[in-house]
Motif scaffolding. Structure first.
Motif, short mmCIF file in Angstrom:
data_model
loop_
_atom_site.label_atom_id
_atom_site.label_comp_id
_atom_site.label_asym_id
_atom_site.label_seq_id
_atom_site.Cartn_x
_atom_site.Cartn_y
_atom_site.Cartn_z
N LEU A 152 0.81 -1.21 0.00
CA LEU A 152 0.00 0.00 0.00
C LEU A 152 0.85 1.27 0.00
CD1 LEU A 152 -2.79 -1.10 2.51
CD2 LEU A 152 -2.90 -1.03 0.01
N GLN A 153 2.16 1.11 -0.06
CA GLN A 153 3.03 2.28 -0.11
C GLN A 153 3.09 2.82 -1.54
OE1 GLN A 153 7.05 1.81 1.42
NE2 GLN A 153 7.78 3.52 0.16
N THR A 154 2.89 4.12 -1.68
CA THR A 154 2.95 4.76 -3.00
C THR A 154 4.40 5.12 -3.32
OG1 THR A 154 2.67 6.99 -2.11
CG2 THR A 154 0.67 5.73 -2.59
N THR A 155 4.64 5.57 -4.53
CA THR A 155 6.00 5.93 -4.95
C THR A 155 6.55 7.11 -4.14
OG1 THR A 155 5.08 7.33 -6.71
CG2 THR A 155 5.69 5.07 -7.29
N SER A 160 -1.24 4.44 1.50
CA SER A 160 -2.56 4.91 1.10
C SER A 160 -3.56 3.77 1.00
CB SER A 160 -2.48 5.61 -0.27
OG SER A 160 -1.68 6.76 -0.20
N ASP A 161 -4.83 4.12 1.17
CA ASP A 161 -5.91 3.14 1.04
C ASP A 161 -6.12 2.79 -0.43
OD1 ASP A 161 -6.33 3.40 3.76
OD2 ASP A 161 -7.95 4.85 3.53
N ALA A 192 9.15 6.06 3.09
CA ALA A 192 7.99 6.27 3.96
C ALA A 192 8.37 7.13 5.17
CB ALA A 192 7.43 4.93 4.41
N VAL A 193 9.57 6.91 5.70
CA VAL A 193 10.04 7.73 6.81
C VAL A 193 10.22 9.17 6.35
CG1 VAL A 193 11.86 8.04 8.52
CG2 VAL A 193 11.20 5.73 7.85
N ASP A 194 10.80 9.34 5.17
CA ASP A 194 11.00 10.68 4.61
C ASP A 194 9.67 11.39 4.43
OD1 ASP A 194 13.74 10.35 4.48
OD2 ASP A 194 13.74 9.75 2.36
#
Length: 359
Positions: A152-155, A160-161, A192-194
């Protein structure tokens, strides 16, 4: 962290001596605080968790009522599982709740089917609870939770859902995802952390919703974000967030929700957990004391003793379970990144009160 928890418990001891020395003109609030703190034989967090465990429907879950119909509340049930671990108690109740969450119909109703419907925040929150319980997150109820969350992680790094109803993901889910994935062998993705770190407002707070025209810090979102960033090595960003929290603490030691001014147990619980786990003991202990004052003591109805009221207006059953679950996190002070149910006592403690005096 166990040392901190023992220290927090010992803070209730001075109230015992105070209770026997209060003049007749002492304020009702001071007397109530002394009553709440002095009569315990268990720590405040364990007393609250014990009450919470006894409210579970059928002993394994919570429900929410909408338009007169009760629906299973997986999110609140997970909040309770985390609270039981933080309090080091109620492990039997936590095990039953975890088994309930693993039922296919309960799981899919919360996470989505994994194809057309998949919810990032729910997946992250459940993954954290499964990790805390020491279960296998790669096969929980037949679902590989870490893999689904990573999908579910975007670029751009946002979780995101995936849903026909839209994307309702926010900073809560992003923070929980970082904390939960940090606990997996693959760690939290740098992108994701960024993404979370870069969402920080200029004043140090973190918004609940991403991409707003004006960045406005939210106390609840900031409390979770600083824990996520501290866990993933972004110490400077976490410390700036802690500074923002400290600057937004009310005079009574508590914290108000965004847009409000009155302290509530939910926000105070999350903020206090962040402050204590971040080493801000001065402000953290003020928050802890506010939570203790919200807790129902021996002068309260026996049915609610140990529970935590949402705010200073008094205990309300409609908000009491959620307020108590989130307050326990602050009363315990254990960070979500290291929270574990290992070694928790199986029973659900009760607030021991002296028998009424007889004449």
């Amino acid at each position: 962290m166990p040392t901190l928890r023992r220290t927090l418990g010992l803070l209730a001891i001075p109230a015992l001596a105070l209770a026997t020395a209060l003049p007749a003109t002492a304020t009702a609030a001071t007397a109530a605080h002394a009553d709440t703190a002095s009569s315990r034989t268990v720590l405040p967090d364990a007393a609250a968790a014990g009450w919470l465990a006894r409210q579970l429907v059928d002993g394994d879950h919570f429900e929410s009522v909408f338009n007169g119909t009760a629906y299973p509340d997986q999110g609140l049930t997970i909040d309770a599982v985390l609270a039981f671990a933080a309090s080091r108690s109620s492990d039997e109740a936590a095990a039953k709740a975890t088994a309930w969450l693993a039922k296919p119909e309960i799981l899919s109703g919360y996470l989505g089917d994994g194809t057309t419907e998949a919810y990032a925040g729910a997946t992250a929150k459940l993954l954290l609870a499964v990790e805390v319980r020491g279960a296998n997150p790669a096969s929980f109820g037949g679902v590989d939770l870490p893999s689904r969350l990573r999908s579910l992680q975007t670029t751009e790094g946002r979780f995101s859902d995936r849903s026909q109803w839209g994307d309702y993901s926010n900073a809560f889910g992003q923070s929980l995802a970082l904390i939960a994935l940090h606990r997996t062998p693959g760690d939290a993705p740098t992108a994701a952390v960024d993404f979370l770190a870069n969402s920080q407002c200029a004043d140090g707070g973190f918004p609940l919703s991403f991409g707003q025209p004006t960045c406005a810090g939210d106390p609840d979102a900031t409390a979770l974000a600083v824990q996520a960033l501290a866990a993933t090595g972004r110490t400077a960003k976490a410390n700036t967030g802690l500074d923002w929290l400290a600057a937004h603490q009310n005079a009574d030691g508590g914290f108000a929700a965004a847009g409000a001014t009155t302290s509530n147990a939910n926000t105070t619980g999350l903020a206090t957990q962040a402050l204590l786990s971040g080493g801000r003991f001065g402000t953290g202990l003020k928050g802890w004391s506010r939570l203790v004052k919200f807790q129902q003591g021996c002068s309260a109805d026996p049915a609610v003793r140990g529970a935590v009221a949402y705010d200073a207006t008094g205990f309300n059953a409609a908000s009491g379970t959620r307020a108590t679950a989130q307050a326990v996190l602050g009363l315990a002070g254990t960070p979500l990144s290291t929270l574990s149910a290992a070694g928790a006592r199986p029973d659900s403690p009760t607030l021991a009160c002296p028998a009424p005096a007889t004449r």
